[in-house]
Design a protein around this motif. Structure first.
Motif, mmCIF file in Angstrom:
data_model
loop_
_atom_site.group_PDB
_atom_site.id
_atom_site.type_symbol
_atom_site.label_atom_id
_atom_site.label_comp_id
_atom_site.label_asym_id
_atom_site.label_seq_id
_atom_site.Cartn_x
_atom_site.Cartn_y
_atom_site.Cartn_z
ATOM 1 N N HIS A 379 60.121 57.807 9.702
ATOM 2 C CA HIS A 379 59.248 56.967 10.517
ATOM 3 C C HIS A 379 58.887 55.679 9.773
ATOM 4 O O HIS A 379 59.062 54.561 10.281
ATOM 5 C CB HIS A 379 58.011 57.787 10.865
ATOM 6 N N LEU A 401 58.236 65.480 6.924
ATOM 7 C CA LEU A 401 57.793 66.257 8.072
ATOM 8 C C LEU A 401 57.937 67.754 7.798
ATOM 9 O O LEU A 401 57.057 68.542 8.150
ATOM 10 C CB LEU A 401 58.585 65.869 9.321
ATOM 11 N N GLU A 483 58.509 67.458 16.076
ATOM 12 C CA GLU A 483 58.098 66.466 15.080
ATOM 13 C C GLU A 483 59.215 65.470 14.739
ATOM 14 O O GLU A 483 58.960 64.274 14.602
ATOM 15 C CB GLU A 483 57.598 67.156 13.817
ATOM 16 N N ALA A 487 59.062 61.337 15.674
ATOM 17 C CA ALA A 487 59.042 60.238 14.699
ATOM 18 C C ALA A 487 59.765 59.020 15.247
ATOM 19 O O ALA A 487 59.305 57.877 15.094
ATOM 20 C CB ALA A 487 59.671 60.696 13.384
ATOM 21 N N TYR A 611 51.196 55.117 13.603
ATOM 22 C CA TYR A 611 50.788 56.505 13.805
ATOM 23 C C TYR A 611 51.262 57.365 12.647
ATOM 24 O O TYR A 611 52.414 57.246 12.204
ATOM 25 C CB TYR A 611 51.367 57.051 15.112
ATOM 26 N N GLN A 613 51.949 61.201 11.324
ATOM 27 C CA GLN A 613 52.151 62.590 11.760
ATOM 28 C C GLN A 613 51.683 63.599 10.723
ATOM 29 O O GLN A 613 51.580 64.784 11.035
ATOM 30 C CB GLN A 613 53.643 62.838 12.022
ATOM 31 N N THR A 614 51.435 63.154 9.501
ATOM 32 C CA THR A 614 51.244 64.103 8.393
ATOM 33 C C THR A 614 49.844 64.041 7.785
ATOM 34 O O THR A 614 49.656 64.400 6.629
ATOM 35 C CB THR A 614 52.287 63.827 7.299
ATOM 36 N N LEU A 621 47.768 63.287 15.857
ATOM 37 C CA LEU A 621 48.216 62.027 15.278
ATOM 38 C C LEU A 621 47.020 61.227 14.774
ATOM 39 O O LEU A 621 45.925 61.326 15.310
ATOM 40 C CB LEU A 621 48.963 61.195 16.326
ATOM 41 N N LYS A 810 52.206 65.811 22.290
ATOM 42 C CA LYS A 810 53.396 65.351 21.569
ATOM 43 C C LYS A 810 54.669 65.713 22.330
ATOM 44 O O LYS A 810 55.601 64.910 22.423
ATOM 45 C CB LYS A 810 53.430 65.963 20.165
#
Length: 881
Positions: A379, A401, A483, A487, A611, A613-614, A621, A810
């Motif tokens: 990403h 991810l 996921e 991304a 954004y 994701q982690t 998010l 998502k």
């Protein structure tokens, strides 16, 4: 000259345990004492540079001292199991550090230390003794320094004979006399009752020793004379107990205590087991494999214009790669270079080369979706590359991810951390290569290519390891179907950005400034004086001294004027409500007017959020640069901010769709509660339905207050609210709040059963999951500390609900992106704000999108109750709500 460092093992372990919060790893092993002990070892090694090292431990509770006094140490409370279970770990740690440890039945660590310091005195060698026990001061000498810990274990006071003289007016051996007179409650040494340190020191200054005090008792007066004469035998015994024995039968071979450094492989494995990730990051494991052996030299080819073609041929159909992106915000980041790795070798390509005409074959390879790439953080890399005109497609594995899904509580995900966490060859930390902050600089080409080449090779080697772990944890579907494709969806949304009407934003800022000026004048009028409203110190003086309002809490610098305090004070004076209003508007002005204007990109006229994701452990998010998820829409002024977000094309509209009560629908599905299911299946107002059931009234009898209370409980249940939390929300007593919650559970028994069962599952498994098997590890679920355990229990209850809701939206985003592409629509997905999706739509596609968006959102995941998304549109985001 040699230097021996000796640690009083039990003392330091105890100090570390009580100095740090009760930490544990994902397996539930308590680790705070071990962590504190480790940091002390590292500090001592760095500062003292010892040539010899030993840690002495007590061996059991019974020592030779108990023969003369069975109550010795009898007043001590039992060692907490959370500490006792860490002693084997500390001993394992010492083996990894290759530090000698010694204990002997019948003797205390003090006696072992006393014996070794005597040996050092005889040999004329330097010794540093580290302990929390002041008894050790009796061992100080020309060669022996005693370091006594204070403030937990973070700081020590050092004593040699001169410093003991300065502090106590005594020589080291008189410390034993001091303990004989005053005793020691921690060891249950009685001394002379009523004689404290101050009195004991005066007696020793006058008479020199305990024996001399006893022999001159007739010189003393009053009660002191009586105490000394009555308890003379106790004083003699106490001195004997306090005297450190210095003839323990142990090796006198000085070289047996030699320290030669840590076993890096063993220490890194130990850190991994206990999940000491910050300490792992600091280990230099470069050039070593997981077994601690030297790794074969990595041959990294530096790509030039002449070799780009053959490099692309060598990368073939699949390769691991790394893009070194500088800075936190990839929309504005520079790229240093690229590295690639296959089984055949590694390559480094400077970024400048990608901008040349010769790099066309590599750009094609990067953009070709059929050429598979494995990468760390696709990403971030794809955003940075897209702004440079080099699209990235074909990512079939993303290490960041995968690592996040395997441990969603890990906050510092790096390539180096990945290597350390999964037993791969270590690489140097970025700070070590580039420096940090003002010291940042690009290293020489050879060092840079080596570092980035090793990153790509780490990605290559991590992929099969992570694939196995994902399979084992049943996370494949979540990774590959959600996921990883998400991304790419996010990158496209962020590159698209959302248009901001800068002129309207400035006008709104001007309006806010006028309101702030008016409110400020009103505050001055109510307070009777002018002052700096933004100064907590001046505000505190006005509220609590001039106006005489009750001061609920203070800080180190004065009165607290935080939001909680002001809200409690609001009923007492009109000025307080005005101050709260002022603060809210000032926050809007600074964060969402001035802040947004700074983020508008000149070449696009848009803001491009990033954004993450982690970040969130629940799977939600997070939005940064700017954060578009935190616009305070509860305030009308906050909602007005949305007026400045407009379509990027003429004759287009903003369309927004948000899930209706998605978390409560998920709760109905997971809990299988019949009443909740009935409400959603029959499309009833869930809060009215809850009020009807809890209060036992018909629908037409539910008033607004009943519904408000029911709504607070409904959403409170989702977040694991307590009776205290509900009492605060509804301004009722805790007793009434508790009764309300119990009444709720009596009606919604399926919810109660779910809450009980999920906590038991968490205790059994150590984690909870969402419907898509996203995991949240909860090591504190078995903690003895009530607060830690209660927090883990609440987290166990709400994570499956919140996490599943996050997974559903998502899924909707991924499916929506496919529909837009497959049906070749011009409409664009722009934002996700928690349960809401925002699009820009041309007029001719509006009817299609009004039907498609809620349909896709409602069918993202099948539940036993229907999902519902409400949709609206307008010329601005504000109108679409």
């Amino acid at each position: 000259m040699d230097k021996l460092v000796i640690i009083d093992g039990n003392s330091i372990a105890n100090r570390a345990f009580y100095a740090l919060p009760l930490l544990s790893n994902s397996s539930g092993l308590h680790t705070n004492a071990v962590y504190g002990f480790t940091t002390m070892l590292l500090k001592l090694i760095e500062e003292e540079q010892p040539t010899h090292f030993l840690v002495a431990f007590d061996a059991g509770k019974i020592t030779f001292r108990h023969k003369g006094f069975t109550e010795y140490k009898g007043g001590r409370s039992k060692t907490p199991p959370e500490l006792s279970e860490q002693f084997p770990l500390i001993k394992e740690l010492l083996k990894a550090f290759q530090i000698q440890q010694f204990e002997l039945a019948g003797y205390e660590a003090d006696d072992i230390i006393g014996t070794l310091t005597k040996l050092a005195d005889d040999k004329g060698e330097k010794v540093l003794v580290v302990s929390g026990d002041k008894d050790m001061l009796q061992l100080a000498s020309e060669h022996v320094t005693i370091a006594i810990t204070r403030k937990g274990i973070s700081e020590v006071d050092r004593f040699n004979p001169e410093e003991i003289k300065e502090k106590y007016g005594l020589v080291p051996k008189q410390i034993i006399d001091l303990k004989g007179l005053m005793g020691d409650s921690s060891d249950n040494i009685p001394g002379i009752p009523g004689v404290g340190e101050k009195t004991a020191l005066k007696l020793l200054h006058d008479y020199g020793s305990m024996e001399e005090v006893l022999s001159h008792s007739s010189d003393l007066k009053g009660k002191m004379k009586e105490k000394v004469e009555e308890h003379a035998a106790s004083a003699i015994m106490s001195k004997e107990l306090a005297t450190i024995f210095r003839e323990v039968p142990m090796s006198s071979d000085w070289d047996s205590f030699q320290y030669s450094g840590v076993d890096l492989a063993a220490l890194s494995a130990f850190y991994r087991k206990l999940e000491f990730k910050s300490l792992l990051e600091k280990l230099d494991l470069s050039g070593m494999d997981a077994g601690g052996q030297a790794e074969d030299e990595l041959d990294i080819a530096i790509v030039t214009e002449a070799t780009i073609g053959e490099t692309v041929m060598a990368l073939g159909e699949s390769a691991a790669m790394h893009v070194e992106v500088l800075g936190d915000n990839p929309h504005q980041a520079d790229i240093v270079g690229f590295s690639f790795a296959t089984e055949a070798g590694c390559w480094y390509l400077p970024f400048e080369l990608l901008l040349s005409e010769a790099a066309a074959p590599l750009k094609l390879w990067l953009a070709d979706a059929s050429k598979k790439k494995q990468i760390f953080d696709s990403h971030r890399a794809s955003l940075a590359l897209a702004w440079k005109g080099a699209p990235l497609n074909g990512v079939d594995f993303d290490c960041i991810l995968a690592a996040y899904l395997l441990d969603p509580t890990e906050s510092t995900l790096t390539v180096n951390g990945l290597a350390l966490g999964y037993g791969l060859p270590g690489i140097r930390a970025d700070e070590e290569v580039f420096g940090k902050g003002a010291k940042f600089r690009l290293p020489e080409l050879s060092a840079l290519s080596e570092h980035l080449g090793r990153k790509a090779n780490t990605v290559r080697r991590a992929v099969p390891v992570l694939q196995r772990e994902l399979e084992k944890s049943e996370l494949n579907r979540l990774f590959y179907e959600l996921e990883l494709p998400l991304a790419s969806v996010l990158s496209d949304m962020e590159m698209q950005g959302i248009k901001v009407d800068a002129a309207a934003l400035r006008q709104f800022g001007d309006e806010l400034a006028k309101q702030l000026e008016s409110i400020m004048r009103r505050i001055y009028e109510l307070a009777g004086t002018e002052f700096n409203i933004n100064s907590p110190k001046q505000l505190g003086e006005i509220l609590f001294e001039k106006l005489g309002l009750p001061a609920y809490k203070k800080t180190k610098t004065g009165y607290s004027t935080d939001a909680e305090v002001l809200e409690r004070l609001a009923p007492y004076h009109d000025a307080v409500g005005q101050i709260l209003n002022y603060r809210q508007l000032a926050k809007l002005q600074s964060t969402y007017v001035e802040g947004l204007l700074k983020e508008v990109r000149k070449e696009t006229g848009k803001v491009h959020t990033y954004y993450r994701q982690t970040i969130s452990a629940t799977g939600r998010l997070s939005s940064q640069y700017p954060n578009l998820q935190n616009i305070p829409i509860r305030l009308e002024e906050g909602r007005k901010i949305r007026k400045v977000f407009v379509p990027a094309e003429p004759d287009w509209y903003i369309l927004a769709a948000d899930y209706s009560q998605i978390e409560l629908r998920v709760l109905a599905h997971i809990s299988k509660d019949e009443n909740l299911i009935e409400a959603f299946v029959n499309n009833m107002d869930i809060h009215t339905k809850t009020a009807m059931d809890v209060f036992g009234v018909s629908e037409d009898q539910v008033d607004s207050n009943m519904r408000r209370q029911a709504k607070a409980v409904n959403f409170g249940i989702v977040y694991g609210i307590s009776d205290y939390g509900l009492s605060q929300n509804l301004a009722i007593t805790r007793k009434d709040a508790n009764a309300f919650i119990e009444q709720y559970f009596d009606v919604f028994q399926g919810v109660r059963k779910y809450m009980d069962d999920i906590v038991q599952d968490a205790r059994k498994n150590g984690y909870v999951t969402t419907l898509l098997q996203r995991r949240r590890y909860l090591p504190e679920i078995t903690a003895s500390n009530f607060n830690l355990r209660s927090f883990a229990e609440r987290t166990a209850m709400n994570t499956p609900i919140q996490g599943t809701a996050a997974d559903i939206i998502k899924l909707a985003m991924v499916q929506m992106a496919k529909r837009l592409e497959n049906e070749k629509l011009k409409s664009r997905m722009l934002l996700q704000v928690h349960d809401e999706l925002v699009f820009e739509v041309p007029a001719e596609e509006m009817e299609i999108m009004k039907q498609m968006v809620p349909e896709v959102m409602a069918s993202a995941l099948e539940l036993v109750v229907p999902l519902r998304a409400d949709v609206d549109y307008g010329l601005t985001w504000y109108e679409a709500k």
